[in-house]
Design a protein around this motif. Structure first.
Motif, PDB file in Angstrom:
ATOM      1  N   PRO A  19       0.873  -1.368   0.091  1.00  0.00           N
ATOM      2  CA  PRO A  19      -0.096   0.018   0.016  1.00  0.00           C
ATOM      3  C   PRO A  19       0.762   1.125   0.184  1.00  0.00           C
ATOM      4  CG  PRO A  19       0.183  -1.153   2.073  1.00  0.00           C
ATOM      5  CD  PRO A  19       0.661  -1.907   1.002  1.00  0.00           C
ATOM      6  N   GLU A  20       0.365   2.612  -0.515  1.00  0.00           N
ATOM      7  CA  GLU A  20       1.002   3.605  -0.595  1.00  0.00           C
ATOM      8  C   GLU A  20       0.544   4.603   0.669  1.00  0.00           C
ATOM      9  OE1 GLU A  20       1.905   5.569  -4.214  1.00  0.00           O
ATOM     10  OE2 GLU A  20       1.611   3.711  -5.409  1.00  0.00           O
ATOM     11  N   TYR A  28       1.597   5.441  11.673  1.00  0.00           N
ATOM     12  CA  TYR A  28       0.665   4.420  12.337  1.00  0.00           C
ATOM     13  C   TYR A  28       1.155   2.961  12.157  1.00  0.00           C
ATOM     14  CZ  TYR A  28      -3.452   1.380  13.482  1.00  0.00           C
ATOM     15  OH  TYR A  28      -4.155   0.672  14.172  1.00  0.00           O
ATOM     16  N   PHE A  29       1.171   2.712  10.901  1.00  0.00           N
ATOM     17  CA  PHE A  29       1.534   1.390  10.389  1.00  0.00           C
ATOM     18  C   PHE A  29       3.230   0.954  10.641  1.00  0.00           C
ATOM     19  CE2 PHE A  29      -2.176   1.891   7.825  1.00  0.00           C
ATOM     20  CZ  PHE A  29      -2.970   0.634   8.405  1.00  0.00           C
ATOM     21  N   PHE A  30       4.027   1.640  10.754  1.00  0.00           N
ATOM     22  CA  PHE A  30       5.423   1.431  11.115  1.00  0.00           C
ATOM     23  C   PHE A  30       5.784   1.677  12.711  1.00  0.00           C
ATOM     24  CE2 PHE A  30       5.972   2.606   6.318  1.00  0.00           C
ATOM     25  CZ  PHE A  30       5.908   1.372   6.019  1.00  0.00           C
ATOM     26  N   TYR A  31       4.652   2.012  13.439  1.00  0.00           N
ATOM     27  CA  TYR A  31       4.577   2.073  14.826  1.00  0.00           C
ATOM     28  C   TYR A  31       5.108   0.617  15.316  1.00  0.00           C
ATOM     29  CZ  TYR A  31       3.306   2.188  19.688  1.00  0.00           C
ATOM     30  OH  TYR A  31       3.447   2.094  21.127  1.00  0.00           O
ATOM     31  N   LEU A  32       5.811   0.403  16.221  1.00  0.00           N
ATOM     32  CA  LEU A  32       6.275  -0.786  16.639  1.00  0.00           C
ATOM     33  C   LEU A  32       5.676  -1.103  18.134  1.00  0.00           C
ATOM     34  CD1 LEU A  32      10.103  -1.217  15.871  1.00  0.00           C
ATOM     35  CD2 LEU A  32       8.199  -1.953  14.676  1.00  0.00           C
ATOM     36  N   ASP A  75       8.904   4.962   2.153  1.00  0.00           N
ATOM     37  CA  ASP A  75       8.584   4.269   3.251  1.00  0.00           C
ATOM     38  C   ASP A  75      10.142   3.736   3.850  1.00  0.00           C
ATOM     39  OD1 ASP A  75       5.907   4.426   3.115  1.00  0.00           O
ATOM     40  OD2 ASP A  75       5.744   2.553   2.235  1.00  0.00           O
ATOM     41  N   ILE A  76      10.899   3.213   2.819  1.00  0.00           N
ATOM     42  CA  ILE A  76      12.482   3.032   3.273  1.00  0.00           C
ATOM     43  C   ILE A  76      13.044   4.262   4.019  1.00  0.00           C
ATOM     44  CG2 ILE A  76      14.712   2.138   2.417  1.00  0.00           C
ATOM     45  CD1 ILE A  76      12.978   0.901   0.019  1.00  0.00           C
TER      46      ILE A  76
END
Length: 122
Positions: A19-20, A28-32, A75-76
């Motif tokens: 997803p972009e 939100y999605f790269f929170y660990l 994202d990288i």
């Protein structure tokens, strides 16, 4: 004979690519979660650390795994910056299949999923 087209070209692209995210979604999605922070500490190579977070974030978003060559540059950059790693040091060609597979198993286990393909259980 006519072929039945179930998915459009854009829908196929969506299935084959991560997803972009916009900036809020990226946060939100790269929170660990805690388990992921602990696992991240066990990874020695920076590329594996960045790859793991990307793999986890994409899976959390769409419940799918993607090949690293499909990971989005923004994202990288975001994840590398979050970890304090210069983005130019990250070459996802070095994120090897065994590392990808190991991380996938950890992600699935911790998110309550099972591996679908019996071949990967061996």
């Amino acid at each position: 004979m006519t072929l039945l087209q179930i998915l459009s070209a854009s829908e196929l692209k969506t299935l084959k690519n991560p997803p972009e995210f916009n900036s809020e979604e990226r946060k939100y999605f790269f929170y660990l979660p805690k388990w992921a922070e602990k696992y991240l500490e066990t990874l020695r190579k920076n590329v594996n650390r960045v790859g793991f977070i990307l793999q986890l974030g994409y899976f959390r978003a769409v419940k799918r795994n993607f090949i690293p060559s499909k990971y989005h540059k923004r994202d990288i950059e975001y994840v590398a910056n979050k970890l304090g790693i210069p983005e130019q040091e990250i070459d996802l060609n070095e994120y090897t299949r065994p590392d990808l597979s190991k991380n996938k198993k950890v992600i699935l286990k911790n998110l309550g999923f099972q591996i679908f393909n019996d071949e990967e259980k061996k």
